[in-house]
Enzyme design. Structure first.
Site, mmCIF file in Angstrom:
data_model
loop_
_atom_site.group_PDB
_atom_site.id
_atom_site.type_symbol
_atom_site.label_atom_id
_atom_site.label_comp_id
_atom_site.label_asym_id
_atom_site.label_seq_id
_atom_site.Cartn_x
_atom_site.Cartn_y
_atom_site.Cartn_z
ATOM 1 N N CYS A 18 0.813 -1.216 0.000
ATOM 2 C CA CYS A 18 0.000 0.000 0.000
ATOM 3 C C CYS A 18 0.849 1.269 0.000
ATOM 4 O O CYS A 18 0.548 2.226 -0.730
ATOM 5 C CB CYS A 18 -0.942 -0.002 1.207
ATOM 6 S SG CYS A 18 -0.137 -0.399 2.771
ATOM 7 N N HIS A 20 -2.970 6.549 4.337
ATOM 8 C CA HIS A 20 -1.518 6.607 4.543
ATOM 9 C C HIS A 20 -0.986 7.943 4.022
ATOM 10 O O HIS A 20 -1.410 8.429 2.966
ATOM 11 C CB HIS A 20 -0.816 5.492 3.774
ATOM 12 C CG HIS A 20 -0.984 4.136 4.376
ATOM 13 N ND1 HIS A 20 -1.672 3.893 5.538
ATOM 14 C CD2 HIS A 20 -0.520 2.915 3.950
ATOM 15 C CE1 HIS A 20 -1.634 2.592 5.807
ATOM 16 N NE2 HIS A 20 -0.942 1.982 4.864
#
Length: 340
Positions: free
Chosen positions: A130, A243
């Site tokens: 990710c 994130h």
């Protein structure tokens, strides 16, 4: 004519998001099946306006199915994915199992779509980590213009990257802070995550890196350019979803911050929000549920000859996992399977 699609690990955070995105993007399906472990047999999950009941992965026959999106971790993938691929069902895997295999393409469609044709080697495609996925979307258009020599990245990764257990631990610990009699010690993470940050994601390696940091290095080289030098520090933060990354880039050629901003505005999958004023940037809370990778704080690095700094934010359950897998499926359909 549409595709017959299996979503493996359909009861998890990423699996559910895969189903949501397949429906949102109106992926051309004739049939969708939700698969999970035997203990989740019969569990209901949503696909658009319909409800699917999970079937048992162990007993499922992949023959006649076109493609499958996997979100079950390396151990289960290793056990069941090869049989699916052998049956003619293309595997798009979200685990780390196949990412570093030279025979298997590791793909971010905005960055290296040409790698899709390597699927013919093993009938398997790997989805990147990710934290890597969102970064390389920003790096590639800049690399094409000025050639990146070195990247220094510090990540601020949400607890959803550690699955439902990570989300639950942050939620429960946050509540326990205000109720001292209800102590919630760290279980999923190595230290308290509520009101704290932890510079440790995945296991430690002999050279002092964590596995998460190593992944960012290896995957950036495989996806963008093996000549790029990358060093990473990966940190878990008390954010539920999204994130963030502070990225320092050194180029071979000079690249002005204004030109970099213009390049990124035109780059696929990127949204530039970069105003030098209060709130003129994107934070994780604002990116949740969005498809884009957001770039802010673009500025020259005056400490080196050809350097830029930028801030990169994305929904890790989407671009970092489920969205990228669905984009790979779309690319596969256009370039390889070509149904309809």
């Amino acid at each position: 004519m549409g595709y017959r699609v299996a979503v493996v690990g359909a009861t998890g955070n990423v699996g559910r998001e895969m189903l949501n995105i397949l429906a949102e993007r109106q992926f051309p399906v004739d049939e969708v099946v939700a698969l999970a472990s035997r203990r989740s047999l019969g569990t209901e999950v949503s696909f658009g306006d319909t409800t699917l009941k999970c079937k048992d992965l162990e007993a499922f026959d992949f023959k006649g199915w076109d493609l499958s999106l996997w979100a079950v971790g390396s151990e289960a993938t290793k056990k069941y994915a090869p049989a699916a691929a052998k049956a003619g069902c293309v595997v798009i895997d979200n685990s780390s199992l196949y990412r570093y295999d030279s025979d298997i393409p590791l793909i971010v469609p905005e960055v290296n779509p040409q790698a899709i044709h390597q699927v013919k080697n093993r009938n398997i495609i790997a989805n990147p980590n990710c934290s890597t996925a969102q970064m390389v979307v920003a790096l590639k258009p800049l690399h094409d213009r000025a050639t990146i020599k070195r990247v220094v990245v510090s990540t601020y990764q949400s607890v959803s990257g550690a699955g439902k257990e990570g989300i639950d631990e942050l939620w429960n610990q946050t509540k326990s802070i205000y109720n001292p009699t209800d102590d919630k010690p760290a279980k999923k993470f190595t230290k308290q995550i509520a009101f704290n940050v932890i510079p440790h994601i995945d296991v430690f390696m002999e050279d002092g890196q964590t596995k998460e940091e190593w992944k960012m290095v290896a995957e950036t080289k495989k996806i963008v350019d093996p000549k790029i030098k990358v060093t990473a520090t990966c940190v878990r933060v008390p954010v539920f979803v999204g994130h963030s990354e502070a990225v320092n880039i050194e180029f071979e050629d000079h690249l002005d911050e204004d030109e970099a901003r213009d390049i990124l505005r035109e780059a696929p999958g990127v949204m530039v929000i970069d105003k030098r004023e209060d709130g003129g940037y994107v934070t994780p809370v604002e990116c949740v549920g969005d498809f884009a990778t957001f770039i802010s704080r673009i500025r020259q690095d005056s400490t080196i000859d050809n350097g830029l700094n930028l801030w990169c934010v994305s929904d890790n359950l989407r671009k970092g996992a489920a969205l990228n897998a669905v984009q790979i499926a779309e690319l596969l359909g256009r370039e390889v399977l070509k149904k309809g």
